[in-house]
Design an enzyme around this catalytic site. Structure first.
Site, PDB file in Angstrom:
ATOM      1  N   PHE A  71      26.041 -55.793 -25.244  1.00  0.00           N
ATOM      2  CA  PHE A  71      27.060 -55.027 -24.665  1.00  0.00           C
ATOM      3  C   PHE A  71      28.433 -55.631 -25.366  1.00  0.00           C
ATOM      4  O   PHE A  71      29.255 -54.933 -25.732  1.00  0.00           O
ATOM      5  CB  PHE A  71      27.094 -55.201 -23.204  1.00  0.00           C
ATOM      6  CG  PHE A  71      26.513 -54.112 -22.615  1.00  0.00           C
ATOM      7  CD1 PHE A  71      26.929 -52.947 -22.491  1.00  0.00           C
ATOM      8  CD2 PHE A  71      25.274 -54.563 -21.750  1.00  0.00           C
ATOM      9  CE1 PHE A  71      26.275 -52.121 -21.778  1.00  0.00           C
ATOM     10  CE2 PHE A  71      24.526 -53.438 -21.156  1.00  0.00           C
ATOM     11  CZ  PHE A  71      25.118 -52.212 -21.179  1.00  0.00           C
ATOM     12  N   HIS A 116      71.155 -63.975   8.809  1.00  0.00           N
ATOM     13  CA  HIS A 116      71.276 -65.522   8.180  1.00  0.00           C
ATOM     14  C   HIS A 116      72.268 -65.261   7.126  1.00  0.00           C
ATOM     15  O   HIS A 116      73.249 -66.243   6.892  1.00  0.00           O
ATOM     16  CB  HIS A 116      70.147 -65.768   7.600  1.00  0.00           C
ATOM     17  CG  HIS A 116      68.849 -66.376   8.681  1.00  0.00           C
ATOM     18  ND1 HIS A 116      69.285 -67.374   9.464  1.00  0.00           N
ATOM     19  CD2 HIS A 116      67.681 -65.925   8.731  1.00  0.00           C
ATOM     20  CE1 HIS A 116      68.125 -67.464  10.228  1.00  0.00           C
ATOM     21  NE2 HIS A 116      67.103 -66.629   9.803  1.00  0.00           N
ATOM     22  N   HIS A 147      67.292 -59.477  10.260  1.00  0.00           N
ATOM     23  CA  HIS A 147      67.254 -60.861  10.655  1.00  0.00           C
ATOM     24  C   HIS A 147      67.853 -61.558   9.521  1.00  0.00           C
ATOM     25  O   HIS A 147      68.739 -62.639   9.523  1.00  0.00           O
ATOM     26  CB  HIS A 147      65.996 -61.185  10.949  1.00  0.00           C
ATOM     27  CG  HIS A 147      65.571 -62.655  11.250  1.00  0.00           C
ATOM     28  ND1 HIS A 147      65.341 -63.010  12.583  1.00  0.00           N
ATOM     29  CD2 HIS A 147      65.715 -63.421  10.442  1.00  0.00           C
ATOM     30  CE1 HIS A 147      65.032 -64.237  12.557  1.00  0.00           C
ATOM     31  NE2 HIS A 147      65.254 -64.731  11.107  1.00  0.00           N
ATOM     32  N   GLU A 148      67.409 -61.477   8.170  1.00  0.00           N
ATOM     33  CA  GLU A 148      67.621 -61.980   7.252  1.00  0.00           C
ATOM     34  C   GLU A 148      69.171 -61.604   6.641  1.00  0.00           C
ATOM     35  O   GLU A 148      70.000 -62.760   6.254  1.00  0.00           O
ATOM     36  CB  GLU A 148      66.739 -61.806   6.134  1.00  0.00           C
ATOM     37  CG  GLU A 148      65.229 -62.283   6.292  1.00  0.00           C
ATOM     38  CD  GLU A 148      65.117 -63.475   6.495  1.00  0.00           C
ATOM     39  OE1 GLU A 148      65.938 -64.346   5.961  1.00  0.00           O
ATOM     40  OE2 GLU A 148      64.272 -63.785   7.232  1.00  0.00           O
ATOM     41  N   ASP A 159      63.412 -70.493  13.421  1.00  0.00           N
ATOM     42  CA  ASP A 159      64.736 -70.890  13.349  1.00  0.00           C
ATOM     43  C   ASP A 159      65.273 -71.772  14.644  1.00  0.00           C
ATOM     44  O   ASP A 159      66.011 -72.497  14.562  1.00  0.00           O
ATOM     45  CB  ASP A 159      65.583 -69.612  13.324  1.00  0.00           C
ATOM     46  CG  ASP A 159      65.292 -68.690  12.174  1.00  0.00           C
ATOM     47  OD1 ASP A 159      64.871 -69.491  11.287  1.00  0.00           O
ATOM     48  OD2 ASP A 159      65.584 -67.500  12.139  1.00  0.00           O
ATOM     49  N   PHE A 165      31.530 -53.818 -27.309  1.00  0.00           N
ATOM     50  CA  PHE A 165      32.971 -54.067 -26.882  1.00  0.00           C
ATOM     51  C   PHE A 165      33.617 -54.264 -28.236  1.00  0.00           C
ATOM     52  O   PHE A 165      34.897 -53.964 -28.528  1.00  0.00           O
ATOM     53  CB  PHE A 165      33.150 -55.028 -25.824  1.00  0.00           C
ATOM     54  CG  PHE A 165      33.412 -54.321 -24.343  1.00  0.00           C
ATOM     55  CD1 PHE A 165      34.403 -53.513 -24.471  1.00  0.00           C
ATOM     56  CD2 PHE A 165      32.132 -54.455 -23.648  1.00  0.00           C
ATOM     57  CE1 PHE A 165      34.339 -52.856 -22.986  1.00  0.00           C
ATOM     58  CE2 PHE A 165      32.208 -53.871 -22.411  1.00  0.00           C
ATOM     59  CZ  PHE A 165      33.326 -53.001 -22.242  1.00  0.00           C
ATOM     60  N   MET A 166      33.211 -55.455 -29.035  1.00  0.00           N
ATOM     61  CA  MET A 166      34.031 -56.187 -30.156  1.00  0.00           C
ATOM     62  C   MET A 166      34.097 -54.882 -30.948  1.00  0.00           C
ATOM     63  O   MET A 166      35.292 -54.993 -31.704  1.00  0.00           O
ATOM     64  CB  MET A 166      33.152 -57.314 -30.830  1.00  0.00           C
ATOM     65  CG  MET A 166      33.391 -58.435 -29.796  1.00  0.00           C
ATOM     66  SD  MET A 166      32.735 -59.718 -30.813  1.00  0.00           S
ATOM     67  CE  MET A 166      33.437 -61.186 -29.936  1.00  0.00           C
TER      68      MET A 166
END
Ligand code: ADP
Ligand code: MG
Ligand code: ZN
Length: 607
Positions: free
Chosen positions: A125, A426, A422-423, A498, A129-130
């Site tokens: 195989f 901050h 939320h972020e 937090d 492939f090669m």
């Protein structure tokens, strides 16, 4: 590309087993060259050994007269303890030019013969492939080298193979430049970091980045994985580290890469047995090696871990891994680019919209995305289609998320919105404060426990904190919770960390740093964490119940004040808060510069 990657490990294994078999047949045919252990020692003593390696307790040595001898080592450890010093002396003197203790368990014939039949099929195989892949052969040969763990030769990867991760690449570019032309930097007296630690969750491309640095710089890539050390014989781990660095220093610039460094670099004395175990010896050797070379030898050590918190602090000291680069989960743009790279060799149907795929894969790592496209290709193959359809991709997304190997979570829309506000909360309060570090980045891509993150840019190393700064920290920490309450009319558990941190800071302001006017400049608690916790657990407070109650009251007052200050700020900047949250919902990640733009725009609109 991806198909070959799938079978590559199998091929390597088969080839190794094949090689083992050939060697064994060879050895049995050439029994005449077998020497006894006693004779072997004599050969070493007479300085006749030029090269040797050990595989499965079998030592093969090349002698100075170009003949080869073999010896069955019935006890590897005996040999190691017996000879290692001599070997090292002779290696240092240049008598032994190359050696390799490849310690492994004893060979079982069945183990070799069985895969042998498979080997032939595998080879068949592989060659198929090669032939098909043509030019990719060199690449594959290089990968065989890497598997040997010791010397990987030149890396074929470059920054082009790493998608997204622009900031990470930017930080690493300096290292590349240095490795390309060390002289230039040394003449300028520049200080180049010796060790770079890549920190981030698995599959985010840390190994890939390290290889790319070596590839970009055109230097050798020597790598070893921390977990390789774990099963080794006593002393071998340390000696492997020594060998690795010796090889790196031998000829010119190189990258030494230690993958999964936490396997050896865990805090000393934290192991079960305590004391000096194999891992500690290896770690000690690593520290010795890192101290023992100058950057003018052109060696840069890179390491990867996803658990920086358990690393021995000695590793992180200046002159060792003093540079840390966080390799995070890709944001939507990064995911789009990673998809592009891995879709390159895949025939996609026209309806495949990679933008949409990127949008629906929050929380996926680079490895996940690669896996996703591979799953889609397999799915298309199973249906005998020549191209991958959007449907294949969609199904694969679900498969990758729900599949056993993947616990990445898809974030429901409602949760995304919550995280975005939320972020943004901050970030917006931080922007309005003066002492606090500025916002570097905001993201709602889930990271570890957190649903999102606001990252600040440390301006300088602070050795002390002012009261004003600590108060601002409290306001910043509360920003998430206040924004939730203000904008969504409800609060969530997302802020619990937090709140914990804010309470801890307030407690210290009162109890440790004497920052409360009511309590006065008295330090009731020691500053160090463990003692602090230990004491409160043991209930041996060095102050009265009355003082304790007063302190609690003060802590509450400080937090309450920070809370209302935060509220005032967020109400004042409500439009910016909304714009930021909307931006996050759309792009997931926002830079400090983009945040700044939102504020500028608001200014001009006012005028
Ligand atoms: P880590 O070492 O962080 O666990 P790896 O470097 O082993 O991750 O990544 C595994 C695979 O995932 C890589 O070989 C690559 O194919 C893919 N990958 C990960 N991150 C990226 C990226 N940023 N760009 C392209 N491919 C990536
Ligand atoms: Mg890796
Ligand atoms: Zn938060």
């Amino acid at each position: 590309m991806n198909e070959t990657r799938q079978i590559r490990p199998v091929n390597i294994l088969l080839l190794l087993l094949g090689a083992l078999l050939v060697i064994n047949i060879f050895n049995s045919l050439r029994g005449a060259n077998d020497v006894t252990y006693y004779e072997l020692r004599q050969l070493f003593a007479q300085e006749k050994v030029q090269e040797f390696y050990i595989r499965d307790s079998h030592l093969t040595a090349k002698l100075t007269d170009d003949t080869t001898v073999d010896c069955e080592l019935h006890n590897f450890e005996l040999f190691y303890n017996d000879m290692h010093e001599l070997v090292e002396q002779q290696a240092a003197a240049g008598i032994i030019k190359d050696y390799n203790y490849w310690a492994n368990h004893d060979t079982n014939w069945l183990e070799i013969l069985l895969p042998c039949a498979v080997l032939l099929v595998g080879m068949f195989f592989l060659f198929g492939f090669m032939n098909r892949m043509g030019g990719a052969q060199n690449d594959r040969m290089a990968k065989f080298g890497e598997a040997r763990a010791q010397d990987g030769g030149k890396s074929q990867k470059t920054f082009k193979d790493v998608a997204g991760a622009d900031e990470e690449k930017e930080e690493l570019r300096e290292i590349v430049e240095f490795l390309r032309d060390p002289e230039k930097y040394l003449e300028l007296g520049a200080h180049i970091p010796k060790g770079v630690l890549l920190v981030g969750p698995p599959g985010t491309g840390k190994t890939l980045l390290a290889k790319a640095v070596a590839g970009e710089a055109g230097v050798r890539f020597l790598s070893i994985s921390g977990s390789d050390f774990v099963e080794m014989y006593v002393g071998v781990g340390a000696s492997r580290v020594r060998d690795l660095f010796a090889q790196a220093k031998k000829d010119g610039p190189a990258i030494v890469f230690i993958d999964e460094i936490d396997a050896v670099g865990r805090k000393r004395g934290s192991g079960l047995g305590g004391g000096h175990d194999e891992r500690e010896q290896t770690l000690n050797q690593l520290l010795v090696e890192m101290d023992g070379f100058d950057s003018n030898e052109g060696v840069v050590v890179m390491a990867a871990t996803n658990r920086v918190d358990i690393l021995d602090p000695a590793l992180l000291r200046p002159g060792r891994f003093d540079r840390q680069i966080y390799v995070g989960l890709p944001d939507i743009k990064g995911r789009r680019e990673i998809l592009t790279i891995h879709a390159r060799k895949k025939p996609l149907a026209e309806d495949v919209d990679l933008d949409e795929v990127a949008r629906s894969t929050a929380g996926f790592t680079g490895a996940d995305l690669e896996n996703l496209l591979n799953e889609a290709a397999l799915l298309a193959g199973r249906h005998d289609r020549k191209v991958i359809t959007m449907d294949d991709v969609r199904q694969s997304v679900i498969k990758v998320i729900a599949g056993p190997e993947k616990r990445s979570r898809v974030v429901p829309e409602r949760e995304r919105k919550l995280t975005a506000y939320h972020e943004a909360g901050h970030a917006i309060v931080t922007r309005a404060l003066t002492e606090h570090e500025p916002v570097h980045q905001i993201t709602i891509v889930p990271r570890g426990q957190a649903g999102g993150m606001t990252i600040y840019l440390p301006e300088e190393d602070r050795s002390y904190y002012s009261k004003k700064y600590m108060e601002e920290q409290l306001v910043t920490l509360l920003g998430g919770r206040v924004a939730e309450a203000l904008m969504l009319g409800d609060i969530s558990t997302g802020a619990s960390n937090d709140l914990q941190r804010a309470t801890e800071i307030a407690r210290r302001m009162v109890g440790t740093y004497g920052m409360s006017e009511k309590i006065g400049a008295v330090a009731f608690d020691s500053g160090s964490d463990e003692v602090f916790i230990g004491k409160s657990m043991a209930q041996t407070r060095p102050y009265s119940e009355k003082t304790a109650a007063e302190m609690d009251e003060e802590i509450r007052r400080i937090i309450d004040e920070a809370y209302s200050r935060c509220q005032t700020i967020l109400e004042q900047y409500r439009p910016q808060l909304i714009t930021t949250a909307e931006y996050l919902l759309q792009h997931e990640t926002m830079s400090g510069a983009e945040l700044e733009k939102i504020f500028e725009q608001a200014e001009t609109e006012k005028e």
